[in-house]
Write an enzyme that holds these catalytic residues in place. Structure first.
Site, PDB file in Angstrom:
ATOM      1  N   GLU A   1      45.768  48.507  29.999  1.00 53.71           N
ATOM      2  CA  GLU A   1      44.510  48.081  30.617  1.00 53.71           C
ATOM      3  C   GLU A   1      44.240  46.628  30.255  1.00 53.71           C
ATOM      4  O   GLU A   1      44.127  46.289  29.076  1.00 53.71           O
ATOM      5  CB  GLU A   1      43.345  48.956  30.141  1.00 53.71           C
ATOM      6  CG  GLU A   1      42.038  48.591  30.818  1.00 53.71           C
ATOM      7  CD  GLU A   1      40.858  49.423  30.307  1.00 53.71           C
ATOM      8  OE1 GLU A   1      40.595  49.426  29.095  1.00 53.71           O
ATOM      9  OE2 GLU A   1      40.200  50.067  31.142  1.00 53.71           O
TER      10      GLU A   1
ATOM     11  N   TYR B   1      39.795  42.965  36.767  1.00 59.01           N
ATOM     12  CA  TYR B   1      40.193  44.152  35.990  1.00 59.01           C
ATOM     13  C   TYR B   1      41.480  44.714  36.573  1.00 59.01           C
ATOM     14  O   TYR B   1      41.589  44.899  37.785  1.00 59.01           O
ATOM     15  CB  TYR B   1      39.095  45.223  36.058  1.00 59.01           C
ATOM     16  CG  TYR B   1      39.498  46.538  35.432  1.00 59.01           C
ATOM     17  CD1 TYR B   1      39.179  46.811  34.108  1.00 59.01           C
ATOM     18  CD2 TYR B   1      40.225  47.488  36.144  1.00 59.01           C
ATOM     19  CE1 TYR B   1      39.562  48.001  33.506  1.00 59.01           C
ATOM     20  CE2 TYR B   1      40.621  48.680  35.550  1.00 59.01           C
ATOM     21  CZ  TYR B   1      40.281  48.931  34.236  1.00 59.01           C
ATOM     22  OH  TYR B   1      40.672  50.101  33.641  1.00 59.01           O
TER      23      TYR B   1
END
Ligand code: GDP
Ligand code: MN
Length: 397
Positions: free
Chosen positions: A206, A118
């Site tokens: 993101e 991530y």
């Protein structure tokens, strides 16, 4: 302004970031041509069909599917286009899928296992710096990771003047447990990702998951991007990327008339000047047993025209049972605002069929109250906050 995955990936690719490549389709008709082009370009054996909506968690809702043959691809695309996709981030009704991204399969087997990470970049308002957030726990809800295993999320503040420094990119790759080629690839990925974020004036980038493929290539599989609306004037090319189908129609209309409006689920419409007062007003509504139906900041000019535009917007919501106008008259005098409300009411005739509570405080508040009290409409005046709250309770009861 939020972007679709395929648009975010376009920005990434323009800055040299490796992405899971794909092509966009809004109709199943051309699916075979698209598949053929993708095979020619990437050599992929399988395909991934990804619903393009402005919400995450698509995989969980059935909006991301693997197809292992052309027949399967056709079926999956037919299923996904037009579906109402419900994910943890959409409303109960879900969002209609108008476009899909058909991508290469990048989880192919090889020397090592594919690994998901991530990585996101956003503005840290506390430090006034950009912040890179990253974790080895990619592919999952980052909210869940933050709640259950917060120690697995790392943060790196990046000085906006210096940009990301080589030692920072190396530290990140190290903390992600990488070595060798994957380590080098990750430092490159991080550096170019930061460049994409800064040069597009984004407020969020993101990437979940960032993938280490089985042959140690680091790439963006997903991209959730928000552009900073205040910087859009510097990026005219992105304006055409706005997907009006993804935006709330009432909010689009509000933007056109220059009102700051956010749609909410409640039953009391509010019209306020100033964002801080709007927040306080929403609290007041809640305390009076109502729920705010919207956030609406009319800004500095509360004349008849703007008041009317605001009323029309609020009245589009069938759940609204009452409207609370809460305006502090400083430079805009309360009596002028009151007259604006009466004029707007006059113009709109019968279309207002719910009570309006008007709280005007500040310059000429008394005169304003008189104007409101004298008019023949169902408008209740108040000067104190509490008075307004009591009136809301009364009309909702
Ligand atoms: P999200 O669910 O909206 O976050 O959509 P993502 O783009 O993150 O995709 C969801 C999941 O689909 C990923 O976490 C992967 O597990 C899976 N996925 C995405 N691309 C591929 C691919 O190329 N091959 C395979 N096998 N799975 C993929
Ligand atoms: Mn994702």
């Amino acid at each position: 302004m939020n972007l679709h995955e395929y648009q975010g990936k376009k920005i990434l690719a323009e800055h040299g970031v490796n992405i899971q490549r794909g092509l966009v389709l809004s109709d199943v008709k051309n699916v075979l041509d698209v598949a053929k082009n993708l095979v020619d370009e990437t050599g992929t054996k399988w395909f991934v069909v990804k619903a393009q909506i402005h919400a995450g968690g698509r995989g969980k809702g059935g909006g991301v599917k693997l197809a292992k043959s052309l027949e399967e691809l056709k079926i999956v695309v037919t299923d996904i286009i037009g579906m109402s996709l419900i994910t943890p981030q959409t409303s109960k009704e879900g969002k209609v899928v108008n476009k899909v991204l058909i991508t290469e399969d990048v989880y192919y087997p090889g020397e090592s296992e594919p690994e998901e990470f991530y990585v996101s970049i956003l503005l840290n308002r506390k430090t006034g710096k950009n912040m890179l957030m990253y974790s080895t726990e990619g592919g999952m809800d980052i909210e869940t990771v933050a709640e259950k295993t917060p120690e697995l999320i790392f943060y790196e503040d990046i000085d906006p003047l210096l940009g990301i420094l080589p030692f920072q990119a190396r530290k990140i790759a190290f903390n992600l447990g990488l070595s060798g080629k994957a380590f080098k690839e990750m430092t490159k990925f991080i550096t170019l990702l930061y460049k994409s974020y800064v040069s597009s004036d984004s407020s969020l980038f993101e990437i979940n998951p960032v993938l280490k493929t089985s042959d140690d290539i680091i790439m963006a599989v997903d991209a959730k991007v928000s552009l900073d609306d205040n910087a859009l004037f510097r990026h005219k090319n992105y304006e055409s990327w706005r997907d009006l189908k993804e935006e709330n129609p009432v909010e689009i209309e509000a933007r056109e008339v220059g009102l700051n409006y956010v749609d909410l689920d409640g039953n009391v419409g509010c019209m306020v000047n100033g964002a801080g007062l709007a927040m306080a007003t929403m609290d007041l509504i809640k305390q009076s047993g109502g729920e705010p139906a919207n956030f609406l900041d009319v800004g500095g000019t509360a004349d008849a025209k703007r008041v009317e535009a605001a009323f029309r917007l609020i009245l589009k919501d069938p759940n609204v049972k009452a409207i609370l106008v809460n305006i502090f008259g400083g430079i805009v005098r309360c009596d002028r605002v009151a007259q604006g409300i009466v004029d707007a009411y006059n113009n709109m005739g019968d279309s207002i069929n719910i009570p309006i509570i008007v709280r005007l405080q500040g310059t000429n508040a008394e005169i304003a109250k008189e104007i409101i009290d004298k008019c023949e409409f169902e408008v209740h005046s108040a000067i104190e906050f509490q008075e307004a709250a009591d009136k809301i309770q009364e009309v909702l009861a």
